[in-house]
Design a protein around this motif. Structure first.
Motif, PDB file in Angstrom:
ATOM      1  N   LEU A 109      -8.671  -0.974  -3.307  1.00  0.00           N
ATOM      2  CA  LEU A 109      -7.862   0.237  -3.393  1.00  0.00           C
ATOM      3  C   LEU A 109      -8.363   1.132  -4.534  1.00  0.00           C
ATOM      4  O   LEU A 109      -8.473   2.346  -4.382  1.00  0.00           O
ATOM      5  CB  LEU A 109      -6.385  -0.121  -3.596  1.00  0.00           C
ATOM      6  CG  LEU A 109      -5.438   1.072  -3.481  1.00  0.00           C
ATOM      7  CD1 LEU A 109      -5.498   1.706  -2.098  1.00  0.00           C
ATOM      8  CD2 LEU A 109      -4.000   0.658  -3.792  1.00  0.00           C
ATOM      9  N   ILE A 167       0.834  -1.204   0.000  1.00  0.00           N
ATOM     10  CA  ILE A 167       0.000   0.000   0.000  1.00  0.00           C
ATOM     11  C   ILE A 167       0.871   1.257   0.000  1.00  0.00           C
ATOM     12  O   ILE A 167       0.623   2.202  -0.756  1.00  0.00           O
ATOM     13  CB  ILE A 167      -0.960  -0.006   1.208  1.00  0.00           C
ATOM     14  CG1 ILE A 167      -1.985  -1.136   1.017  1.00  0.00           C
ATOM     15  CG2 ILE A 167      -1.662   1.327   1.357  1.00  0.00           C
ATOM     16  CD1 ILE A 167      -2.938  -1.312   2.158  1.00  0.00           C
ATOM     17  N   ALA A 199      -7.031   2.900   3.236  1.00  0.00           N
ATOM     18  CA  ALA A 199      -6.558   1.636   2.667  1.00  0.00           C
ATOM     19  C   ALA A 199      -5.991   0.738   3.757  1.00  0.00           C
ATOM     20  O   ALA A 199      -6.223  -0.468   3.773  1.00  0.00           O
ATOM     21  CB  ALA A 199      -5.510   1.898   1.594  1.00  0.00           C
ATOM     22  N   SER A 242      -4.410   6.646   2.152  1.00  0.00           N
ATOM     23  CA  SER A 242      -3.565   5.709   2.907  1.00  0.00           C
ATOM     24  C   SER A 242      -4.285   5.220   4.152  1.00  0.00           C
ATOM     25  O   SER A 242      -4.326   4.024   4.440  1.00  0.00           O
ATOM     26  CB  SER A 242      -2.272   6.387   3.358  1.00  0.00           C
ATOM     27  OG  SER A 242      -1.564   6.854   2.265  1.00  0.00           O
TER      28      SER A 242
END
Ligand code: GTP
Ligand code: MG
Length: 447
Positions: free
Chosen positions: A75, A28, A60, A57
């Motif tokens: 995502l 990620i 996710a 971020s």
């Protein structure tokens, strides 16, 4: 189209993740770094990028596993949602005054596209909302500015109000509104003079016009081809004037365009329209979610359907459906459909909205040859008699020669068209016997 390379890069990031069963924290983080670079390279404002990356971020990493989606898909969804938020969230429509006429004032930098946008918006409002707009020439400074608006007005048959270049723009605006009330025009769209930079004199003039006519909308036209500068100037404009919405112009350009994507975040004002081509019909209502999925390469089937709906009114669609079902679809109907589709734009524009179309292929579609062929099709059908259009079966060799001569084409062109039409009829026959015209039904349901 702007945003192409941004789209390519983002799609590249997702592609790399596609095979993975589970995304590690490092996956990620790496993806986020690449997304950040892609946005910065596309010229999205760095503060906007920073906020965007932080939110994505966080979401996710804290994401619960949804069974129906792969980690990579999740995502994509997060990025799509946040991109949508970044460029505006919900679709914001134009506001209309409860007491007509609604007054719409354009403002923006020199050359941003105000005058063009004035005509495009007038055309759009007439077409989509049956309005009777009046365009007003308030730019008395640039030579030929008035003429420019008048030429556009002639092209689209929308009246232009002008008092020449020797009258104060505030007075022009005032009289234009009187004129509109008397003649039942609504809305009144004011095309104002451009500014090279934040110029006090001209800015004050806008403030005076605003005070005089109290516009419902003050629309800032932002050129998507100019970079961060345009965004900073937009902020200054908004600080001084308090705009109510933004029109992005020149999105058809091939520059990075990311600056335009920051304009909502930087000014806090919604993007209401986007200009996606040079033709006067190339103005679209701006839908953040659709734009986001277009950038991410999910295609924009919704926009396509919208465009189709604009052009094909429902009654016609229903008549057509009945004809198809009764197998009475003839060459006249074919010509009519053909013209409707042509109105939607060039072939590549239409195809470009479908998912999974290779952008490089599109350049090959808009060839002169194809364009010529389109013109031929119209000419050939127009050279036929009514009877021939209804029953193409009767067109034998000598009729073909006559039609070819009449339309300035060759017999083989006539043959090709007839063959295509026959195939189309065959297809329609299958369609109407089986799951009949599902496409049309679906179109209707979506309204
Ligand atoms: N390709 C493309 N060109 C555009 C678009 N909008 C405007 N233009 C072009 O950009 C140039 C400037 O557009 P105008 O509408 O005259 O801009 P303006 O803001 O009225 O300019 P001033 O009146 O001088 O301040 C013209 O050559 C237009 O044809 C668009 O959406 N796409
Ligand atoms: Mg202008």
């Amino acid at each position: 189209m702007a945003f192409e390379s941004l789209g390519d890069k983002l799609q590249g990031v997702f592609k790399k993740l596609r095979g993975k069963g589970k995304l590690s924290e490092k996956d990620i983080k790496d993806a986020m770094r690449e997304i950040k670079l892609a946005l910065l390279e596309a010229d999205v404002n760095f503060k906007v990028v920073r906020d965007f990356v932080n939110v994505v971020s966080e979401k996710a990493l804290g994401q619960e596993i949804m069974e129906s989606l792969t980690p990579a898909q999740q995502l994509v969804k997060i990025v799509n949602d946040e991109l949508t938020q970044m460029i505006g969230g919900e679709t914001e429509t134009l506001k209309f005054s409860p007491k007509p006429p609604t007054i719409i004032m354009m403002c923006g930098l020199q050359g941003a596209g105000k005058t063009t946008a004035t005509a495009k918006l007038a055309l759009n409002l007439r077409k989509t909302m049956d309005k009777r707009p009046l365009m007003v020439a308030c730019d008395v400074y640039r030579p030929a500015a008035i003429k420019q608006l008048q030429v556009l007005g002639d092209q689209i048959q929308i009246p232009v109000f002008s008092l020449g270049a020797d009258v104060n723009p505030v007075e022009i605006a005032r009289q234009a509104v009187e004129h509109a009330i008397k003649h039942g025009n609504d809305p009144v769209i004011l095309d104002t003079a451009g500014r090279l930079h934040i110029d006090d004199m001209l800015m004050n003039e806008l403030i005076l016009i605003r005070a005089e006519v109290k516009p419902t909308e003050m629309l800032l036209v932002v050129d998507a081809m100019t970079g961060q500068d345009a965004v900073n100037v937009a902020k200054a404009f908004n600080d001084r004037l308090g705009v109510t919405g933004i029109i992005l112009s020149k999105l058809d350009g091939d520059t990075r365009g990311g600056a335009a994507l920051s304009v909502k975040q930087v000014t806090g004002k919604p993007i209401k329209y986007a200009s996606v081509g040079e033709k006067l019909s190339d103005l679209e209502q701006f839908h953040p979610s659709r734009m986001a999925s277009r950038i991410l390469g999910m295609g924009d089937v919704l926009t396509l359907i919208d465009k189709a709906q604009e052009q094909i009114d429902e009654k016609k669609a229903r008549e057509l459906e009945a004809k198809i079902r009764k197998q009475q679809f003839d060459l006249d109907d074919f010509l009519e459909q053909f013209r409707q589709i042509r109105k939607m734009g060039s072939i590549s524009q239409i195809l470009g909205m479908l998912p999974g179309i290779d952008k490089k292929m599109l350049d090959m579609v808009d060839t002169e040859e194809n364009e010529k062929r389109m013109v031929h099709i119209e000419a050939i059908i127009q050279s036929m008699t009514q009877e021939e259009r209804r029953k193409p079966g009767i067109i034998g060799a000598s009729r073909k020669v006559r039609i070819a001569q009449g339309s300035g084409t060759r017999v083989q062109d006539v043959n090709q068209l007839l063959k295509q039409f026959a195939e189309m009829q065959k297809m329609m026959k299958q369609m109407s016997s089986g799951k009949q015209t599902r496409m049309l039904k679906r179109l209707r349901k979506m309204r």
